[in-house]
Structures are given as structure tokens and as C-alpha cells.
Design a protein around this motif. Structure first.
Motif, PDB file in Angstrom:
ATOM      1  N   ASP A   1      -1.167   2.621  11.353  1.00 64.87           N
ATOM      2  CA  ASP A   1      -1.744   1.665  10.406  1.00 64.87           C
ATOM      3  C   ASP A   1      -2.120   2.337   9.084  1.00 64.87           C
ATOM      4  O   ASP A   1      -1.890   1.795   8.010  1.00 64.87           O
ATOM      5  N   VAL A   2      -2.707   3.535   9.175  1.00 66.92           N
ATOM      6  CA  VAL A   2      -3.105   4.250   7.962  1.00 66.92           C
ATOM      7  C   VAL A   2      -1.870   4.638   7.158  1.00 66.92           C
ATOM      8  O   VAL A   2      -1.823   4.443   5.939  1.00 66.92           O
ATOM      9  N   ASP A   3      -0.849   5.172   7.843  1.00 71.77           N
ATOM     10  CA  ASP A   3       0.387   5.550   7.139  1.00 71.77           C
ATOM     11  C   ASP A   3       1.014   4.342   6.438  1.00 71.77           C
ATOM     12  O   ASP A   3       1.503   4.450   5.316  1.00 71.77           O
ATOM     13  N   ALA A   4       0.978   3.188   7.092  1.00 71.10           N
ATOM     14  CA  ALA A   4       1.533   1.978   6.482  1.00 71.10           C
ATOM     15  C   ALA A   4       0.745   1.598   5.226  1.00 71.10           C
ATOM     16  O   ALA A   4       1.331   1.239   4.198  1.00 71.10           O
ATOM     17  N   ALA A   5      -0.578   1.691   5.294  1.00 69.91           N
ATOM     18  CA  ALA A   5      -1.406   1.365   4.130  1.00 69.91           C
ATOM     19  C   ALA A   5      -1.151   2.350   2.990  1.00 69.91           C
ATOM     20  O   ALA A   5      -1.040   1.954   1.829  1.00 69.91           O
ATOM     21  N   VAL A   6      -1.025   3.649   3.324  1.00 64.11           N
ATOM     22  CA  VAL A   6      -0.747   4.667   2.306  1.00 64.11           C
ATOM     23  C   VAL A   6       0.600   4.392   1.643  1.00 64.11           C
ATOM     24  O   VAL A   6       0.727   4.442   0.420  1.00 64.11           O
ATOM     25  N   ARG A   7       1.615   4.051   2.466  1.00 65.39           N
ATOM     26  CA  ARG A   7       2.934   3.725   1.885  1.00 65.39           C
ATOM     27  C   ARG A   7       2.844   2.532   0.943  1.00 65.39           C
ATOM     28  O   ARG A   7       3.453   2.527  -0.128  1.00 65.39           O
ATOM     29  N   THR A   8       2.082   1.521   1.317  1.00 63.08           N
ATOM     30  CA  THR A   8       1.939   0.331   0.481  1.00 63.08           C
ATOM     31  C   THR A   8       1.268   0.680  -0.847  1.00 63.08           C
ATOM     32  O   THR A   8       1.722   0.255  -1.915  1.00 63.08           O
ATOM     33  N   VAL A   9       0.201   1.465  -0.787  1.00 65.98           N
ATOM     34  CA  VAL A   9      -0.491   1.840  -2.021  1.00 65.98           C
ATOM     35  C   VAL A   9       0.411   2.710  -2.891  1.00 65.98           C
ATOM     36  O   VAL A   9       0.465   2.536  -4.110  1.00 65.98           O
ATOM     37  N   ARG A  10       1.151   3.627  -2.273  1.00 67.40           N
ATOM     38  CA  ARG A  10       2.102   4.448  -3.058  1.00 67.40           C
ATOM     39  C   ARG A  10       3.122   3.550  -3.749  1.00 67.40           C
ATOM     40  O   ARG A  10       3.405   3.710  -4.936  1.00 67.40           O
ATOM     41  N   ARG A  11       3.673   2.606  -3.008  1.00 70.73           N
ATOM     42  CA  ARG A  11       4.694   1.711  -3.562  1.00 70.73           C
ATOM     43  C   ARG A  11       4.125   0.934  -4.746  1.00 70.73           C
ATOM     44  O   ARG A  11       4.801   0.720  -5.739  1.00 70.73           O
ATOM     45  N   ARG A  12       2.860   0.537  -4.651  1.00 67.22           N
ATOM     46  CA  ARG A  12       2.227  -0.236  -5.717  1.00 67.22           C
ATOM     47  C   ARG A  12       1.712   0.640  -6.853  1.00 67.22           C
ATOM     48  O   ARG A  12       1.487   0.147  -7.960  1.00 67.22           O
ATOM     49  N   SER A  13       1.477   1.922  -6.575  1.00 68.40           N
ATOM     50  CA  SER A  13       0.864   2.799  -7.571  1.00 68.40           C
ATOM     51  C   SER A  13       1.857   3.483  -8.485  1.00 68.40           C
ATOM     52  O   SER A  13       1.528   3.801  -9.619  1.00 68.40           O
ATOM     53  N   TYR A  14       3.051   3.763  -7.969  1.00 67.87           N
ATOM     54  CA  TYR A  14       4.031   4.499  -8.761  1.00 67.87           C
ATOM     55  C   TYR A  14       4.975   3.532  -9.460  1.00 67.87           C
ATOM     56  O   TYR A  14       5.325   2.493  -8.914  1.00 67.87           O
ATOM     57  N   PRO A  15       5.435   3.901 -10.668  1.00 64.50           N
ATOM     58  CA  PRO A  15       6.394   3.043 -11.355  1.00 64.50           C
ATOM     59  C   PRO A  15       7.703   2.949 -10.566  1.00 64.50           C
ATOM     60  O   PRO A  15       8.071   3.890  -9.876  1.00 64.50           O
ATOM     61  N   THR A  16       8.329   1.826 -10.658  1.00 62.21           N
ATOM     62  CA  THR A  16       9.592   1.629  -9.950  1.00 62.21           C
ATOM     63  C   THR A  16      10.721   2.225 -10.770  1.00 62.21           C
ATOM     64  O   THR A  16      10.832   1.990 -11.962  1.00 62.21           O
ATOM     65  N   SER A  17      11.563   2.991 -10.095  1.00 60.68           N
ATOM     66  CA  SER A  17      12.713   3.589 -10.771  1.00 60.68           C
ATOM     67  C   SER A  17      13.804   2.542 -10.898  1.00 60.68           C
ATOM     68  O   SER A  17      13.754   1.490 -10.257  1.00 60.68           O
ATOM     69  N   PRO A  18      14.837   2.780 -11.708  1.00 59.22           N
ATOM     70  CA  PRO A  18      15.941   1.832 -11.830  1.00 59.22           C
ATOM     71  C   PRO A  18      16.607   1.520 -10.490  1.00 59.22           C
ATOM     72  O   PRO A  18      17.169   0.456 -10.308  1.00 59.22           O
ATOM     73  N   SER A  19      16.512   2.428  -9.513  1.00 55.07           N
ATOM     74  CA  SER A  19      17.130   2.191  -8.212  1.00 55.07           C
ATOM     75  C   SER A  19      16.328   1.219  -7.356  1.00 55.07           C
ATOM     76  O   SER A  19      16.774   0.792  -6.305  1.00 55.07           O
ATOM     77  N   GLY A  20      15.112   0.869  -7.804  1.00 52.00           N
ATOM     78  CA  GLY A  20      14.281  -0.058  -7.050  1.00 52.00           C
ATOM     79  C   GLY A  20      13.315   0.641  -6.114  1.00 52.00           C
ATOM     80  O   GLY A  20      12.448   0.008  -5.529  1.00 52.00           O
ATOM     81  N   SER A  21      13.422   1.952  -5.994  1.00 58.32           N
ATOM     82  CA  SER A  21      12.517   2.700  -5.148  1.00 58.32           C
ATOM     83  C   SER A  21      11.154   2.785  -5.814  1.00 58.32           C
ATOM     84  O   SER A  21      11.045   2.849  -7.035  1.00 58.32           O
ATOM     85  N   GLY A  22      10.083   2.772  -5.021  1.00 60.33           N
ATOM     86  CA  GLY A  22       8.738   2.892  -5.557  1.00 60.33           C
ATOM     87  C   GLY A  22       8.413   4.293  -6.029  1.00 60.33           C
ATOM     88  O   GLY A  22       7.472   4.489  -6.772  1.00 60.33           O
ATOM     89  N   LEU A  23       9.181   5.280  -5.589  1.00 57.43           N
ATOM     90  CA  LEU A  23       8.949   6.674  -6.014  1.00 57.43           C
ATOM     91  C   LEU A  23      10.065   7.115  -6.918  1.00 57.43           C
ATOM     92  O   LEU A  23      11.210   6.775  -6.730  1.00 57.43           O
ATOM     93  N   LEU A  24       9.714   7.909  -7.917  1.00 58.68           N
ATOM     94  CA  LEU A  24      10.733   8.441  -8.832  1.00 58.68           C
ATOM     95  C   LEU A  24      11.442   9.617  -8.258  1.00 58.68           C
ATOM     96  O   LEU A  24      10.963  10.342  -7.475  1.00 58.68           O
TER      97      LEU A  24
END
Length: 182
Positions: free
Chosen positions: A159-182
């Protein structure tokens, strides 16, 4: 908790998630990340900060951020620190973090206190002064710190890992590929 199903009339076990309240001492970059992580988990939080402009900006965003020093008796009472499930100290000034930790440990020896360390050299000293856990800084350390708080209180790693992934996805700018991480 045991309840009776209205459809079948049979008794079953229901899981009721308790809402927990946390206090964040320092609401800069790291404190904001922790607030988002706690929001993602549905937990309540309140933050205390000494930067008047930051507090004003946060209040305009309707965030529960208050001006004050988390180690002062009046703020401990006003922020209801004594009834919190945990306190997170995110201050980037090592001396200020140690001061808040020492003051709160004298008043609340059993409260879980998770502390951000500016440098790895401060980790041992903070642990010796009573920190429950100590983490290094910036966004990823903010996520690690928030995850430690959640795991300290019994949330599953999944559950914690899922929440961390969600916050990362929302916190980092989206690259042109659509990934939440650059």
C-alpha cells in the motif's frame, strides 16, 4: 468490527479504516511532499512553519498550515501534537530540527517522531536525541520519510509503495513519452 449484512442478515467482519492525524513541522518542499503522500492515504495532517509568506501562500491554497514553532508549548497545544499519531520534522536547519526534537521528546517521549536530516552526518545524533527514524532530504527523501511514517503505523509495504508511486507520478513533470518520470 462485526456487522450484520442488510442483504443476507448474516454476521460478517467489516474493515473500518481509522483516520489518523499527523503533524508536519516545517512546510517547505519536503513537508509539502509528505502532505501529498498523507492526502493520498486519506490521513489528516496539520503543518507548522515559521516562514510567514509560506504559511500565507499555503493558507490561500486551503492547506492546514499554521505559523509557529512546533517546540513551543502553545503550538503543541494548538496543533494538538500530543494527540497526533506521529510528528514529522522536515526542517532543513539541523540545529532547529534538533531543538524541536529535544523539546518534543521532553514533553512527548512516546510520540513517533520521524526527522529529515540535511546530511548523513546528522543521522546518528538525531537518533541519539530520540528520533524514531531519520531520513536524508529532497523529494525522494520526502517520499521515504512519508513512507516510514505510514509503515511505522502499520500500513502494508504494498500500500505504501502504491501511494509513493502515485505521488511520484503526480509530482514529476510528464515526459513526451507519457511517463511520469523523466
Amino acid at each position: 468490527m462485526r456487522i450484520i449484512s442488510p442483504q443476507s442478515g448474516k454476521c460478517c467482519v467489516a474493515s473500518v479504516r481509522r483516520v489518523r492525524t499527523f503533524v508536519i513541522a516545517g512546510f517547505g518542499r519536503v513537508g509539502r511532499v509528505i502532505g501529498r503522500l498523507l492526502d493520498e492515504r486519506g490521513d489528516r495532517w496539520v503543518a507548522v512553519d515559521l516562514d510567514a509568506k509560506n504559511v500565507e501562500r499555503s493558507r490561500k491554497e486551503r492547506l492546514p498550515v499554521f505559523f509557529g514553532n512546533a517546540s513551543q508549548e502553545e503550538m503543541v497545544a494548538a496543533a494538538k501534537i500530543a494527540s497526533a499519531k506521529a510528528l514529522v520534522i522536515t526542517l532543513d536547519d539541523p540545529e532547529a530540527a534538533k531543538s524541536v526534537l529535544a523539546a518534543l521528546r521532553r514533553k512527548l517521549p512516546d510520540l513517533p517522531v520521524i526527522v529529515r536530516a540535511r546530511h548523513h552526518m546528522h543521522v546518528q545524533e538525531l537518533l541519539e536525541k530520540g528520533a524514531t527514524a531519520v531520513m536524508p532530504e529532497t523529494t525522494e527523501s520526502g517520499l521515504l520519510l512519508g513512507a516510514a511514517v505510514l509503515q511505522e503505523l502499520g500500513d502494508s509495504k504494498t500500500d505504501v509503495d502504491a501511494a509513493v508511486r502515485t505521488v511520484r507520478r503526480r509530482s514529476y513533470p510528464t515526459s513526451p513519452s507519457g511517463s511520469g518520470l523523466l
